[in-house]
Enzyme design. Structure first.
Site, PDB file in Angstrom:
ATOM      1  N   ASP A  17      13.821 134.010  46.694  1.00 12.15           N
ATOM      2  CA  ASP A  17      12.790 134.701  48.044  1.00 12.15           C
ATOM      3  C   ASP A  17      11.156 134.294  48.388  1.00 12.15           C
ATOM      4  O   ASP A  17      11.233 133.355  48.853  1.00 12.15           O
ATOM      5  CB  ASP A  17      12.661 136.225  47.834  1.00 12.15           C
ATOM      6  N   ARG A  97       1.744 145.596  38.536  1.00  9.05           N
ATOM      7  CA  ARG A  97       1.040 145.423  39.928  1.00  9.05           C
ATOM      8  C   ARG A  97      -0.233 145.425  40.691  1.00  9.05           C
ATOM      9  O   ARG A  97      -0.215 144.056  40.715  1.00  9.05           O
ATOM     10  CB  ARG A  97       2.603 146.156  41.282  1.00  9.05           C
ATOM     11  N   ASP A 126       7.197 148.394  44.678  1.00  8.25           N
ATOM     12  CA  ASP A 126       6.026 147.151  44.384  1.00  8.25           C
ATOM     13  C   ASP A 126       5.489 146.604  45.640  1.00  8.25           C
ATOM     14  O   ASP A 126       4.214 146.328  45.216  1.00  8.25           O
ATOM     15  CB  ASP A 126       7.097 146.148  43.849  1.00  8.25           C
ATOM     16  N   SER A 177      19.050 142.899  39.543  1.00  9.98           N
ATOM     17  CA  SER A 177      17.323 142.346  39.671  1.00  9.98           C
ATOM     18  C   SER A 177      16.505 142.855  38.833  1.00  9.98           C
ATOM     19  O   SER A 177      16.548 144.323  38.173  1.00  9.98           O
ATOM     20  CB  SER A 177      16.661 142.943  40.711  1.00  9.98           C
TER      21      SER A 177
HETATM   22  N1  ARG Z   1      11.631 150.884  39.287  1.00  8.47           N
HETATM   23  C1  ARG Z   1      11.089 150.368  39.378  1.00  8.47           C
HETATM   24  C2  ARG Z   1       9.195 150.539  40.322  1.00  8.47           C
HETATM   25  O1  ARG Z   1       9.519 150.726  40.878  1.00  8.47           O
HETATM   26  C3  ARG Z   1      11.320 148.710  38.858  1.00  8.47           C
HETATM   27  C4  ARG Z   1      11.055 148.077  39.867  1.00  8.47           C
HETATM   28  C5  ARG Z   1      11.207 147.001  38.691  1.00  8.47           C
HETATM   29  N2  ARG Z   1      11.117 145.647  40.466  1.00  8.47           N
HETATM   30  C6  ARG Z   1      12.282 144.617  40.577  1.00  8.47           C
HETATM   31  N3  ARG Z   1      12.012 144.215  41.221  1.00  8.47           N
HETATM   32  N4  ARG Z   1      13.075 144.766  39.519  1.00  8.47           N
HETATM   33  O2  ARG Z   1       8.460 150.856  38.981  1.00  8.47           O
END
Ligand code: ARG
Length: 404
Positions: A17, A97, A126, A177
């Site tokens: 992406d 983040r 995110d 992912s």
């Molecule tokens: N669900 C978790 C969170 O919101 C992990 C997110 C992981 N991100 C990813 N792009 N796999 O913190």
């Protein structure tokens, strides 16, 4: 870098992406990308990814080693708060983040770019963390999230990549992912989307299966000073190393796997698997030490604020003044959190096996049922009498009213 309106600072992961994004931003918006790869730990092949960004057409590609900042500015404060979202998830991605936002905004300021782009889709947490983090740090910057708007499926993205000469990994892409850093590894998608299905072994990246872990337990001593872990088995080391070391030891014993249904901020329930042996072991040790040194009411109030801390961090509020206030509270509580915890790893578990502290509030002469008891048993009788007085008064009235 000159014309800020023509440059965009892109949070580049090296995946499909964000690679497509470099071309897309140029083609659709006439924007030149400054691709930024942030190393928050557990990263590999960053130099190749940097070259890849340049080959796709990024005008600049930068790798930023942010492990130290991550550990000191994000992980230690989270450890002070024993932060676990929904009592399970140590906020692996949620903590990285705001760190990445800081790096991106900093580069935007240095390069004069007025736009930041990230690769998040519209379904996750995110995107919220990136958007809020950037707006908190500089409300004057423009934010783009192409993957939220372009409506490309994976097949579309692959086709776009092929048409634009963007290199795509030859090996079959994993169905998952994955996001990983010093604090752990987050996995979603693929077979995990069925909440009834047990996570297949290929979900896990570095923890042993508890069934395959050594039959002998292993003990690790963690020294804390003012709430921060400073040594393992008596050996002092920098925070980043300490986290990595305890992480590896827990992982070898099959500790640190989390399989949960999580309430995302955007309203979706999702199935998430994490590996975070180091984070979970340190939180266990840290809160175990707090049990010994914090007075009762302080400890109880802190638990409530720990939950609030976790929710605010999860929801992208790292730079919110609410967070600053909660962190100030946490900081005061950490002054006495000095001492040693002995952890025991054994086949998927981690338990506190021993604790000691110069600030311990544990008083043997008060606690003992043996000889040398200094606790006032007389006072206890009077205490119970007065403490139970409101309840007794109520109970008597009930009896009168019932005509008994
Ligand atoms: N669900 C978790 C969170 O919101 C992990 C997110 C992981 N991100 C990813 N792009 N796999 O913190």
């Amino acid at each position: 870098m000159g014309d800020g309106g023509k440059h965009v600072v892109l949070a580049y992961s090296g995946g499909l992406d964000t690679s497509v994004m470099i071309s897309w931003l140029k083609e659709k918006h006439g924007l030149d990308s400054i691709a930024v790869l942030v190393d928050a730990g557990r990263a590999s092949g960053l130099e190749e990814l940097r070259m890849k960004a340049l080959s796709i057409g990024a005008v600049e590609a930068i790798v930023v080693d942010a492990k130290e900042d991550f550990a000191h500015d994000f992980l230690l404060p989270s450890l002070a708060a024993n932060a676990l979202y929904e009592e399970k998830y140590p906020l692996v991605s949620a903590l990285s983040r705001p760190l990445i936002c800081k790096v991106l905004v900093d580069i935007a300021h240095k390069s004069g770019a007025n736009t930041i782009a990230h690769g998040c889709t519209g379904k996750g947490n995110d995107q919220v963390r990136f958007d809020l983090g950037i707006r908190a740090l500089d409300p004057g910057l423009k934010i783009m999230a192409p993957a939220r708007e372009w409506g490309m499926t994976r097949a579309d993205a692959l086709e776009y990549a092929a048409a634009h000469g963007i290199p795509v990994p030859l090996k079959k892409e994993s169905p998952y992912s994955i996001d990983e850093n010093l604090w752990g590894r987050a996995v979603e998608c693929g077979p995990l989307e069925d909440p009834w299905a047990e996570p297949p072994e290929d979900v896990f990246g570095f923890t042993a299966a508890p069934e395959a872990a050594p039959a002998e337990p292993e003990y690790v001593e963690v020294d804390f000073a003012g709430g921060e872990p400073v040594a393992l088995d008596g050996e002092e080391m920098p925070t980043v190393d300490l986290i990595g070391k305890i992480d590896a030891r827990g992982a070898a014993h099959g500790f640190g796997r989390i399989d949960m249904i999580e309430n995302r901020l955007v309203g979706i329930k999702s199935r998430e698997v994490y590996e975070a042996p180091g984070a979970l072991a340190l939180i266990k040790a840290h809160s175990g030490l707090e049990d010994l040194v914090l007075p009762r009411e302080l400890s109880h109030l802190k638990r409530g604020l720990e939950q609030k801390f976790s929710n605010v961090a999860y929801d992208g509020g790292w730079f919110d003044p609410l967070m600053e206030a909660i962190r100030a509270f946490m900081e005061v509580t950490q002054e006495s959190v000095t001492g040693t915890i002995r952890l025991k790893f054994y086949r998927g578990s981690c338990t506190v096996a021993g604790r000691r502290s110069p600030n311990s509030l544990y008083d043997l002469s008060l606690a003992t049922y043996g000889s040398g008891d200094s606790f006032s048993h007389d006072a206890a009788r009077g205490f119970c009498e007065l403490f139970g007085l409101p309840l007794e008064t109520w109970a008597k009235k009930q009896m009168v009213d019932a005509g008994r």
